[in-house]
Design a protein around this motif. Structure first.
Motif, PDB file in Angstrom:
ATOM      1  N   THR A  67       1.432   2.058   0.356  1.00 55.96           N
ATOM      2  CA  THR A  67       2.070   0.849  -0.175  1.00 55.96           C
ATOM      3  C   THR A  67       3.249   0.435   0.683  1.00 55.96           C
ATOM      4  OG1 THR A  67       1.401   1.498  -2.409  1.00 55.96           O
ATOM      5  CG2 THR A  67       3.103  -0.182  -2.226  1.00 55.96           C
ATOM      6  N   ALA A  68       4.034   1.426   1.140  1.00 54.09           N
ATOM      7  CA  ALA A  68       5.174   1.117   2.012  1.00 54.09           C
ATOM      8  C   ALA A  68       4.702   0.507   3.326  1.00 54.09           C
ATOM      9  CB  ALA A  68       5.989   2.380   2.275  1.00 54.09           C
ATOM     10  N   ALA A  69       3.578   1.001   3.840  1.00 55.52           N
ATOM     11  CA  ALA A  69       3.048   0.454   5.095  1.00 55.52           C
ATOM     12  C   ALA A  69       2.651  -1.010   4.923  1.00 55.52           C
ATOM     13  CB  ALA A  69       1.846   1.283   5.553  1.00 55.52           C
ATOM     14  N   LEU A  70       2.084  -1.348   3.774  1.00 56.65           N
ATOM     15  CA  LEU A  70       1.710  -2.743   3.537  1.00 56.65           C
ATOM     16  C   LEU A  70       2.955  -3.615   3.416  1.00 56.65           C
ATOM     17  CD1 LEU A  70      -0.311  -4.966   3.047  1.00 56.65           C
ATOM     18  CD2 LEU A  70      -0.492  -4.231   0.657  1.00 56.65           C
ATOM     19  N   CYS A  71       3.949  -3.147   2.715  1.00 58.63           N
ATOM     20  CA  CYS A  71       5.189  -3.918   2.587  1.00 58.63           C
ATOM     21  C   CYS A  71       5.846  -4.108   3.957  1.00 58.63           C
ATOM     22  CB  CYS A  71       6.154  -3.227   1.625  1.00 58.63           C
ATOM     23  SG  CYS A  71       5.599  -3.245  -0.106  1.00 58.63           S
ATOM     24  N   GLU A  72       5.780  -3.090   4.809  1.00 67.74           N
ATOM     25  CA  GLU A  72       6.325  -3.206   6.158  1.00 67.74           C
ATOM     26  C   GLU A  72       5.531  -4.206   6.988  1.00 67.74           C
ATOM     27  OE1 GLU A  72       6.427   0.704   7.772  1.00 67.74           O
ATOM     28  OE2 GLU A  72       7.875   1.453   6.292  1.00 67.74           O
ATOM     29  N   ALA A  73       4.209  -4.231   6.779  1.00 69.67           N
ATOM     30  CA  ALA A  73       3.369  -5.185   7.522  1.00 69.67           C
ATOM     31  C   ALA A  73       3.670  -6.618   7.100  1.00 69.67           C
ATOM     32  CB  ALA A  73       1.896  -4.866   7.301  1.00 69.67           C
ATOM     33  N   ILE A  74       3.988  -6.811   5.840  1.00 65.19           N
ATOM     34  CA  ILE A  74       4.370  -8.148   5.365  1.00 65.19           C
ATOM     35  C   ILE A  74       5.724  -8.527   5.941  1.00 65.19           C
ATOM     36  CG2 ILE A  74       4.998  -9.512   3.320  1.00 65.19           C
ATOM     37  CD1 ILE A  74       3.047  -7.677   1.734  1.00 65.19           C
ATOM     38  N   ALA A  75       6.637  -7.557   6.000  1.00 68.70           N
ATOM     39  CA  ALA A  75       7.994  -7.740   6.541  1.00 68.70           C
ATOM     40  C   ALA A  75       8.703  -8.846   5.772  1.00 68.70           C
ATOM     41  CB  ALA A  75       7.945  -7.995   8.042  1.00 68.70           C
ATOM     42  N   ASP A  76       9.338  -9.765   6.513  1.00 68.49           N
ATOM     43  CA  ASP A  76      10.104 -10.821   5.842  1.00 68.49           C
ATOM     44  C   ASP A  76       9.351 -12.142   5.789  1.00 68.49           C
ATOM     45  OD1 ASP A  76      10.157 -11.379   8.524  1.00 68.49           O
ATOM     46  OD2 ASP A  76      12.333 -11.667   8.653  1.00 68.49           O
ATOM     47  N   ARG A  77       8.039 -12.096   6.034  1.00 67.46           N
ATOM     48  CA  ARG A  77       7.250 -13.329   5.986  1.00 67.46           C
ATOM     49  C   ARG A  77       7.086 -13.809   4.550  1.00 67.46           C
ATOM     50  NH1 ARG A  77       1.921 -11.818   9.291  1.00 67.46           N
ATOM     51  NH2 ARG A  77       2.334  -9.797   8.303  1.00 67.46           N
ATOM     52  N   PRO A  78       7.290 -15.084   4.281  1.00 64.61           N
ATOM     53  CA  PRO A  78       7.088 -15.605   2.924  1.00 64.61           C
ATOM     54  C   PRO A  78       5.609 -15.509   2.524  1.00 64.61           C
ATOM     55  CG  PRO A  78       8.337 -17.148   4.278  1.00 64.61           C
ATOM     56  CD  PRO A  78       7.777 -16.122   5.208  1.00 64.61           C
ATOM     57  N   VAL A  79       5.351 -14.854   1.423  1.00 59.20           N
ATOM     58  CA  VAL A  79       3.986 -14.732   0.902  1.00 59.20           C
ATOM     59  C   VAL A  79       3.765 -15.844  -0.111  1.00 59.20           C
ATOM     60  CG1 VAL A  79       2.359 -13.275  -0.343  1.00 59.20           C
ATOM     61  CG2 VAL A  79       3.991 -12.238   1.254  1.00 59.20           C
ATOM     62  N   ASP A  80       2.806 -16.713   0.181  1.00 58.57           N
ATOM     63  CA  ASP A  80       2.501 -17.806  -0.737  1.00 58.57           C
ATOM     64  C   ASP A  80       1.586 -17.363  -1.864  1.00 58.57           C
ATOM     65  OD1 ASP A  80       3.739 -20.244   0.681  1.00 58.57           O
ATOM     66  OD2 ASP A  80       2.599 -19.267   2.279  1.00 58.57           O
ATOM     67  N   ALA A  81       0.698 -16.405  -1.569  1.00 56.85           N
ATOM     68  CA  ALA A  81      -0.230 -15.905  -2.587  1.00 56.85           C
ATOM     69  C   ALA A  81      -0.441 -14.415  -2.391  1.00 56.85           C
ATOM     70  CB  ALA A  81      -1.561 -16.643  -2.513  1.00 56.85           C
ATOM     71  N   LEU A  82      -0.249 -13.658  -3.454  1.00 59.47           N
ATOM     72  CA  LEU A  82      -0.528 -12.217  -3.448  1.00 59.47           C
ATOM     73  C   LEU A  82      -1.682 -11.970  -4.399  1.00 59.47           C
ATOM     74  CD1 LEU A  82       0.022  -9.223  -2.870  1.00 59.47           C
ATOM     75  CD2 LEU A  82       1.718  -9.275  -4.717  1.00 59.47           C
ATOM     76  N   LEU A  83      -2.771 -11.449  -3.862  1.00 58.94           N
ATOM     77  CA  LEU A  83      -3.952 -11.165  -4.667  1.00 58.94           C
ATOM     78  C   LEU A  83      -4.098  -9.648  -4.744  1.00 58.94           C
ATOM     79  CD1 LEU A  83      -4.471 -13.875  -2.762  1.00 58.94           C
ATOM     80  CD2 LEU A  83      -6.535 -13.981  -4.137  1.00 58.94           C
ATOM     81  N   ALA A  84      -3.555  -9.077  -5.824  1.00 60.81           N
ATOM     82  CA  ALA A  84      -3.497  -7.625  -6.004  1.00 60.81           C
ATOM     83  C   ALA A  84      -4.800  -7.171  -6.652  1.00 60.81           C
ATOM     84  CB  ALA A  84      -2.290  -7.251  -6.849  1.00 60.81           C
ATOM     85  N   ASN A  85      -5.745  -6.815  -5.808  1.00 61.00           N
ATOM     86  CA  ASN A  85      -7.101  -6.545  -6.274  1.00 61.00           C
ATOM     87  C   ASN A  85      -7.512  -5.083  -6.125  1.00 61.00           C
ATOM     88  OD1 ASN A  85     -10.112  -7.395  -6.741  1.00 61.00           O
ATOM     89  ND2 ASN A  85     -10.104  -6.355  -4.757  1.00 61.00           N
ATOM     90  N   ALA A  86      -6.821  -4.308  -5.303  1.00 63.46           N
ATOM     91  CA  ALA A  86      -7.243  -2.933  -5.024  1.00 63.46           C
ATOM     92  C   ALA A  86      -7.310  -2.109  -6.298  1.00 63.46           C
ATOM     93  CB  ALA A  86      -6.289  -2.284  -4.028  1.00 63.46           C
ATOM     94  N   GLY A  87      -8.374  -1.341  -6.429  1.00 67.65           N
ATOM     95  CA  GLY A  87      -8.520  -0.479  -7.588  1.00 67.65           C
ATOM     96  C   GLY A  87      -9.781   0.352  -7.466  1.00 67.65           C
TER      97      GLY A  87
END
Length: 257
Positions: A67-87
């Motif tokens: 999860t930390a790696a994904l947050c780091e990959a997003i960095a400070d870029r504005p996310v317009d849509a987050l589709l939290a589908n993993a499960g």
């Protein structure tokens, strides 16, 4: 500067997640897609064209490091849509399951989902705009005999999505819950449920149709969407039929044969 909006989709290598990413790409979103398997690269190749950028991250979101790696990959870029589908799911009677695997389901479905939303949701709230889609399930409305941990995680996500939506209702951020029923994906194979009535059924929903309805609901900013007539009937009656009866109904679908 690229003027395309930016979407993050988890669990995007196959199934509903891939189809959600496809909807985003079709509407001009640049993408960061994540899954815990190398098929995420094949998914990216299928999504890329000359107008849409697609980045990939192979990470196990069931771990804090993933999860930390994904947050780091997003960095400070504005996310317009987050589709939290993993499960993921897990079949069999709870006391016969491997406890580590049961905890893995909770870590991925619940802990990772809320950690990611906590990170991205804060930047959306600060910006005053953004859309969040959470993949819950109609399973969250039923006591999940022989699928108890999975149904419990989906009950959490279904409830969490409405609570978060209410908290953000005046902050410019929408939260939508997608609640599919049984869908023709790798879910049942991965959950070890091929030998159940529900796992072997040919009457499952099309993941492309499920994703399209979920995506459109997110874009419209509505609270939630249940795909399929019988799934809507199930959620309607879940609040009327006693839990003991619902648990027995679920047993008939999910108990190994």
């Amino acid at each position: 500067m690229n003027a395309n909006p930016f979407a993050v989709v988890t669990g995007a290598s196959t199934g509903i997640g891939f189809e959600l990413a496809k909807c985003c790409a079709h509407d001009g979103y640049d993408l960061l897609i994540c899954a815990d398997e190398p098929e995420i690269e094949q998914a990216a190749e299928a999504l890329r064209d000359e107008t849409v950028a697609v980045e990939t991250l192979m990470a196990d979101l069931g771990t804090r490091e993933g999860t930390a790696a994904l947050c780091e990959a997003i960095a400070d870029r504005p996310v317009d849509a987050l589709l939290a589908n993993a499960g993921r799911g897990l079949g069999d009677a709870f006391l016969d399951e491997d406890l580590d695997k049961a905890v893995d389901v909770i870590d991925l479905n619940v802990v990772s989902t809320i950690a990611l939303i906590h990170d991205v949701g804060r930047q959306m709230r600060a910006r005053g705009s953004g859309k969040i889609l959470i993949t819950g399930s109609v399973a969250g409305f039923m006591p999940g005999s022989f699928q108890a941990v999975y149904n419990g995680t989906k009950a959490f996500l279904d409830s969490f999505s409405w609570a978060l939506r209410n908290e953000l209702k005046e902050r410019g951020v929408t939260v939508t819950c997608l609640m599919p029923g049984p869908t023709e994906t790798e879910f049942f194979n991965r959950a070890g449920m091929q030998d159940t009535k529900i796992g072997s059924s040919d009457d499952k929903d099309d993941p492309a149709k499920v994703a399209r309805q979920g995506y459109e609901a997110m874009e419209e900013g509505v609270s939630g969407v249940t795909v399929g007539f019988m799934n809507k009937v199930q959620t309607t009656f879940a609040g009327i039929i006693p839990d003991s009866v619902l648990a027995e109904m679920h047993r008939r679908m999910a108990e190994p044969q």
